[in-house]
Design an enzyme around this catalytic site. Structure first.
Site, PDB file in Angstrom:
ATOM      1  N   SER A 106       0.658  -1.168   0.154  1.00 58.03           N
ATOM      2  CA  SER A 106      -0.103   0.171  -0.027  1.00 58.03           C
ATOM      3  C   SER A 106       0.685   1.551   0.006  1.00 58.03           C
ATOM      4  CB  SER A 106      -0.823  -0.046   1.096  1.00 58.03           C
ATOM      5  OG  SER A 106      -1.392   1.124   1.450  1.00 58.03           O
ATOM      6  N   TYR A 129      -1.930   5.840  -4.416  1.00 53.60           N
ATOM      7  CA  TYR A 129      -2.708   6.798  -4.407  1.00 53.60           C
ATOM      8  C   TYR A 129      -2.369   8.203  -4.965  1.00 53.60           C
ATOM      9  CZ  TYR A 129      -5.709   4.343  -1.092  1.00 53.60           C
ATOM     10  OH  TYR A 129      -6.751   3.742  -0.389  1.00 53.60           O
ATOM     11  N   THR A 155      -5.240   2.857  -7.608  1.00 52.78           N
ATOM     12  CA  THR A 155      -6.532   3.098  -6.907  1.00 52.78           C
ATOM     13  C   THR A 155      -7.475   4.019  -7.602  1.00 52.78           C
ATOM     14  OG1 THR A 155      -5.703   2.057  -4.953  1.00 52.78           O
ATOM     15  CG2 THR A 155      -7.612   3.170  -4.737  1.00 52.78           C
ATOM     16  N   LYS A 230      -7.380  -0.269 -10.259  1.00 49.33           N
ATOM     17  CA  LYS A 230      -7.854  -1.018  -9.114  1.00 49.33           C
ATOM     18  C   LYS A 230      -9.242  -0.135  -8.930  1.00 49.33           C
ATOM     19  CE  LYS A 230      -7.145  -2.693  -4.521  1.00 49.33           C
ATOM     20  NZ  LYS A 230      -7.984  -1.950  -3.630  1.00 49.33           N
ATOM     21  N   HIS A 254     -13.015  -1.739  -3.027  1.00 51.15           N
ATOM     22  CA  HIS A 254     -12.373  -1.005  -1.718  1.00 51.15           C
ATOM     23  C   HIS A 254     -12.703  -2.024  -0.557  1.00 51.15           C
ATOM     24  CE1 HIS A 254      -9.419   2.480  -1.237  1.00 51.15           C
ATOM     25  NE2 HIS A 254      -9.535   1.936  -0.056  1.00 51.15           N
TER      26      HIS A 254
END
Length: 371
Positions: A106, A129, A155, A230, A254
């Site tokens: 992440s 992100y 994402t 994603k 998510h």
């Protein structure tokens, strides 16, 4: 107590973790309808097993973006893993590597890309992100590339953070001894105390709400790494993702933490697979707790699946050992429905091996006349 399936780790994690940490991992958005549905939808898909096939040898190996892995079960990006266990992402990375599968790190990891790379060899993807400051993003992507990460999972479902009421009640914030390690040197590594969720305030301040399909092109211009999109749930967005040059799609809601009342990922999967028309691989993320779930996803056209919460719960319960066990249990469980359905390799798993409640009725053979 001996753990015999993946789900049992959740109760152990709940006992071990502070309430704020457990609630952060476990909760979904608003009414949590989608959170329940991510699991429930799997239970409405039934098997159509084929019999009397030699299943003495079963091969679960596959390739993802050209990388050979031991099974189609991979690790999804989950934030703040050191909140679950002191070794956090280090333990997860080692467990994934030992299992011969892919770990996705992440952006909001509590260990940096360099630290995770230092745990040893392994195929790793980096979840991204997009921050308002694009220099930060470009720097992070370059660091992931240099650290040997093999793909970017972008994402796309979080221009704003979903309303997670448990985090609001708990005034969620990262424990003071942890930081967002990838952003530490950029003064973006810590969250301020907030009147609701510290993470929601952080996202509102830092994450770019203007993110659009143009930015997928921008990302391709700054990295040679393949880009997985994603957070896709519809045929329309699948077609745009293909046109935009995405290397693959991760069907994800998510973990039911963004928009409540979207379908379960297993329910959205087939629509996305059909729209992709085999041009790029489609993966499923969300709700997988059993080997039977993995089989069902592959029968509906997924090239592989990602697990998130089970990893964090196992990490909280038993550290690296727990994550290894989760991967091994799912592997063993997946091998069984393959054998009992008459499938010796992943390519033998077909749509005909399952029945869903949205299938057209099958034509019944006419009854033979009685003599």
């Amino acid at each position: 107590m001996e753990v015999t399936n993946v789900t049992e780790y959740e109760a152990i994690a709940k006992q071990k973790l502070p309430k704020m940490a457990f609630d952060y991992y476990a909760s979904g958005a608003e009414d949590q309808w989608t959170l329940q549905e991510n699991r429930n939808a799997f239970s409405r898909i039934l098997f159509r097993p084929r019999i009397l096939i030699d299943v003495s040898k079963i091969d679960m190996a596959t390739t993802v973006l050209g990388f050979k892995i031991s099974m189609p079960i991979m690790i999804a990006p989950t934030a703040f893993q050191k909140m679950a266990h002191p070794e956090g992402e280090y333990a997860t990375a080692r467990a994934a590597s030992a299992a011969g599968t892919i770990m996705t790190l992440s952006s909001w990891a509590t260990s940096s890309v360099e630290e995770v790379a230092s745990t040893g060899p392994g195929i790793r993807f980096f979840q991204l992100y997009v921050y308002k400051d694009r220099n930060v993003v470009a720097q992070l992507v370059r660091r992931a590339e240099r650290a040997g990460f093999k793909a970017i999972a972008l994402t796309v479902d979080t221009p704003r953070l979903g309303r997670r009421e448990a985090d609001i009640k708990n005034r969620f914030n990262l424990p003071p001894y942890l930081t967002l390690k990838n952003f530490e040197g950029l003064n973006l590594g810590s969250m301020d105390k907030a009147d609701d969720s510290g993470l929601a305030s952080y996202v509102a301040g830092q994450i770019d709400r203007t993110l659009s399909w143009q930015d997928v092109k921008w990302l391709q211009a700054i990295t040679k790494l393949p880009i997985l999109v994603k957070g896709v749930l519809t045929a329309e967005d699948t077609r745009i993702a293909v046109q935009s040059g995405a290397a693959g799609i991760i069907v994800s809601n998510h973990g039911a933490r963004q928009l409540d009342y979207v379908p379960a990922t297993i329910s959205a999967l087939e629509e996305v697979v059909k729209a992709a028309q085999g041009r790029i691989p489609v993966f499923l993320d969300g709700g997988v707790r059993r080997g039977t779930d993995v089989f069902k996803a592959l029968a509906l056209g997924a090239s592989g699946i990602f697990i998130g919460r089970p990893v964090v719960y196992a990490l909280a319960a038993e550290g690296e050992t727990g994550v290894r066990k989760v991967l091994q249990m799912l592997r063993d469980e997946f091998e069984l429905p393959m054998a009992l359905s008459g499938c010796r390799s992943l390519k033998e798993i077909t749509r005909d091996h399952i029945a869903t409640d949205w299938d057209a009725p099958r034509v019944q053979p006419r009854a033979l006349p009685r003599l």
